[in-house]
Design a protein around this motif. Structure first.
Motif, mmCIF file in Angstrom:
data_model
loop_
_atom_site.group_PDB
_atom_site.id
_atom_site.type_symbol
_atom_site.label_atom_id
_atom_site.label_comp_id
_atom_site.label_asym_id
_atom_site.label_seq_id
_atom_site.Cartn_x
_atom_site.Cartn_y
_atom_site.Cartn_z
ATOM 1 N N ILE A 55 0.832 -1.204 0.000
ATOM 2 C CA ILE A 55 0.000 0.000 0.000
ATOM 3 C C ILE A 55 0.869 1.258 0.000
ATOM 4 C CG2 ILE A 55 -0.448 0.261 2.486
ATOM 5 C CD1 ILE A 55 -3.512 0.529 0.985
ATOM 6 N N LYS A 56 1.994 1.227 0.720
ATOM 7 C CA LYS A 56 2.915 2.379 0.700
ATOM 8 C C LYS A 56 3.450 2.613 -0.699
ATOM 9 C CE LYS A 56 4.575 2.100 5.445
ATOM 10 N NZ LYS A 56 5.652 1.624 6.306
ATOM 11 N N ALA A 83 -4.210 9.358 -3.523
ATOM 12 C CA ALA A 83 -3.148 8.867 -2.641
ATOM 13 C C ALA A 83 -3.499 9.148 -1.182
ATOM 14 C CB ALA A 83 -1.816 9.510 -3.004
ATOM 15 N N ASP A 84 -3.965 10.355 -0.907
ATOM 16 C CA ASP A 84 -4.335 10.730 0.462
ATOM 17 C C ASP A 84 -5.517 9.911 0.968
ATOM 18 O OD1 ASP A 84 -2.277 12.551 0.403
ATOM 19 O OD2 ASP A 84 -3.572 14.313 0.187
ATOM 20 N N ASP A 85 -6.480 9.659 0.087
ATOM 21 C CA ASP A 85 -7.644 8.858 0.434
ATOM 22 C C ASP A 85 -7.212 7.424 0.786
ATOM 23 O OD1 ASP A 85 -10.469 8.335 0.678
ATOM 24 O OD2 ASP A 85 -10.383 7.367 -1.290
ATOM 25 N N LEU A 86 -6.329 6.871 -0.043
ATOM 26 C CA LEU A 86 -5.831 5.517 0.217
ATOM 27 C C LEU A 86 -5.017 5.467 1.505
ATOM 28 C CD1 LEU A 86 -6.170 2.864 -1.269
ATOM 29 C CD2 LEU A 86 -4.025 3.306 -2.466
ATOM 30 N N LEU A 124 -7.387 5.406 4.471
ATOM 31 C CA LEU A 124 -7.967 4.073 4.640
ATOM 32 C C LEU A 124 -6.937 3.074 5.170
ATOM 33 C CD1 LEU A 124 -10.125 3.940 1.396
ATOM 34 C CD2 LEU A 124 -10.964 4.030 3.750
ATOM 35 N N ALA A 125 -5.715 3.175 4.696
ATOM 36 C CA ALA A 125 -4.648 2.280 5.176
ATOM 37 C C ALA A 125 -4.404 2.505 6.662
ATOM 38 C CB ALA A 125 -3.369 2.511 4.376
ATOM 39 N N ASN A 126 -4.408 3.766 7.082
ATOM 40 C CA ASN A 126 -4.215 4.079 8.501
ATOM 41 C C ASN A 126 -5.308 3.432 9.354
ATOM 42 O OD1 ASN A 126 -1.982 5.596 7.803
ATOM 43 N ND2 ASN A 126 -3.027 7.562 7.990
ATOM 44 N N LEU A 127 -6.541 3.488 8.866
ATOM 45 C CA LEU A 127 -7.650 2.864 9.584
ATOM 46 C C LEU A 127 -7.492 1.346 9.613
ATOM 47 C CD1 LEU A 127 -10.718 4.870 8.191
ATOM 48 C CD2 LEU A 127 -9.764 5.005 10.502
ATOM 49 N N ALA A 128 -7.138 0.775 8.462
ATOM 50 C CA ALA A 128 -7.025 -0.682 8.355
ATOM 51 C C ALA A 128 -5.916 -1.232 9.240
ATOM 52 C CB ALA A 128 -6.782 -1.075 6.897
ATOM 53 N N LEU A 129 -4.873 -0.459 9.438
ATOM 54 C CA LEU A 129 -3.704 -0.937 10.180
ATOM 55 C C LEU A 129 -3.726 -0.579 11.668
ATOM 56 C CD1 LEU A 129 -1.042 -0.103 7.467
ATOM 57 C CD2 LEU A 129 -1.840 -2.384 8.128
ATOM 58 N N ASP A 130 -4.685 0.238 12.077
ATOM 59 C CA ASP A 130 -4.751 0.694 13.469
ATOM 60 C C ASP A 130 -5.390 -0.380 14.356
ATOM 61 O OD1 ASP A 130 -5.174 1.925 15.916
ATOM 62 O OD2 ASP A 130 -5.870 3.807 15.032
ATOM 63 N N GLN A 131 -4.563 -1.087 15.097
ATOM 64 C CA GLN A 131 -5.040 -2.194 15.936
ATOM 65 C C GLN A 131 -5.884 -1.731 17.128
ATOM 66 O OE1 GLN A 131 -4.642 -5.517 15.176
ATOM 67 N NE2 GLN A 131 -3.874 -4.685 13.255
ATOM 68 N N GLU A 162 -10.152 -2.413 -1.137
ATOM 69 C CA GLU A 162 -10.382 -3.416 -2.186
ATOM 70 C C GLU A 162 -11.234 -2.842 -3.319
ATOM 71 O OE1 GLU A 162 -12.360 -7.806 -2.915
ATOM 72 O OE2 GLU A 162 -12.573 -6.869 -0.954
ATOM 73 N N MET A 163 -12.275 -2.088 -2.991
ATOM 74 C CA MET A 163 -13.135 -1.484 -4.011
ATOM 75 C C MET A 163 -12.344 -0.538 -4.903
ATOM 76 S SD MET A 163 -16.751 -0.870 -1.924
ATOM 77 C CE MET A 163 -16.700 0.831 -2.321
ATOM 78 N N ARG A 164 -11.388 0.177 -4.342
ATOM 79 C CA ARG A 164 -10.595 1.126 -5.122
ATOM 80 C C ARG A 164 -9.621 0.438 -6.079
ATOM 81 N NH1 ARG A 164 -12.754 3.533 -1.133
ATOM 82 N NH2 ARG A 164 -12.934 5.773 -0.915
ATOM 83 N N CYS A 165 -9.360 -0.828 -5.843
ATOM 84 C CA CYS A 165 -8.437 -1.585 -6.709
ATOM 85 C C CYS A 165 -9.092 -2.004 -8.019
ATOM 86 C CB CYS A 165 -7.917 -2.817 -5.974
ATOM 87 S SG CYS A 165 -6.831 -2.410 -4.600
ATOM 88 N N HIS A 166 -10.350 -1.714 -8.192
ATOM 89 C CA HIS A 166 -11.086 -2.093 -9.399
ATOM 90 C C HIS A 166 -10.576 -1.308 -10.612
ATOM 91 C CE1 HIS A 166 -14.493 -2.596 -12.136
ATOM 92 N NE2 HIS A 166 -14.731 -3.713 -11.456
ATOM 93 N N VAL A 167 -10.673 -1.938 -11.788
ATOM 94 C CA VAL A 167 -10.244 -1.337 -13.050
ATOM 95 C C VAL A 167 -10.955 -0.008 -13.313
ATOM 96 C CG1 VAL A 167 -10.256 -1.679 -15.556
ATOM 97 C CG2 VAL A 167 -9.617 -3.547 -14.046
#
Length: 87
Positions: free
Chosen positions: A8-9, A24-27, A30-37, A52-57
């Motif tokens: 993701i980085k 990039a900022d949006d991702l 989301l990454a910060n949220l996903a990784l925050d235990q 995952e939705m953003r990875c779509h073509v």
């Protein structure tokens, strides 16, 4: 094997270099949220689904990154989408 964090980085960096700052900022958000235990599992899982939705073509895959071929870019997004499911 590349970890979710490394992947993701790297994709965020690619987006920044290509001038897609908002994406990039949006991702990154989301990454910060996903990784925050410290957050609830549901919150982290929702962030992973959003990534995952953003990875779509038709979303991030629709962007042109001059330093990557379209095949390479889509491959990286596909890898990221798969790694969100493993988390």
């Amino acid at each position: 094997m590349t970890t979710f964090s490394e992947l993701i980085k790297s994709i965020i960096s690619d987006l920044h270099q290509a001038g897609f700052i908002k994406d990039a900022d949006d991702l990154q958000r989301l990454a910060n949220l996903a990784l925050d235990q410290t957050l609830l599992t549901d919150t982290r899982n929702d962030a992973l689904k959003q990534i995952e939705m953003r990875c779509h073509v038709k979303w991030l895959g629709d962007l042109y990154l001059p330093r990557l071929s379209q095949k390479d870019w889509w491959g990286r997004l596909e890898k990221l989408a798969r790694s969100t499911k493993k988390r």
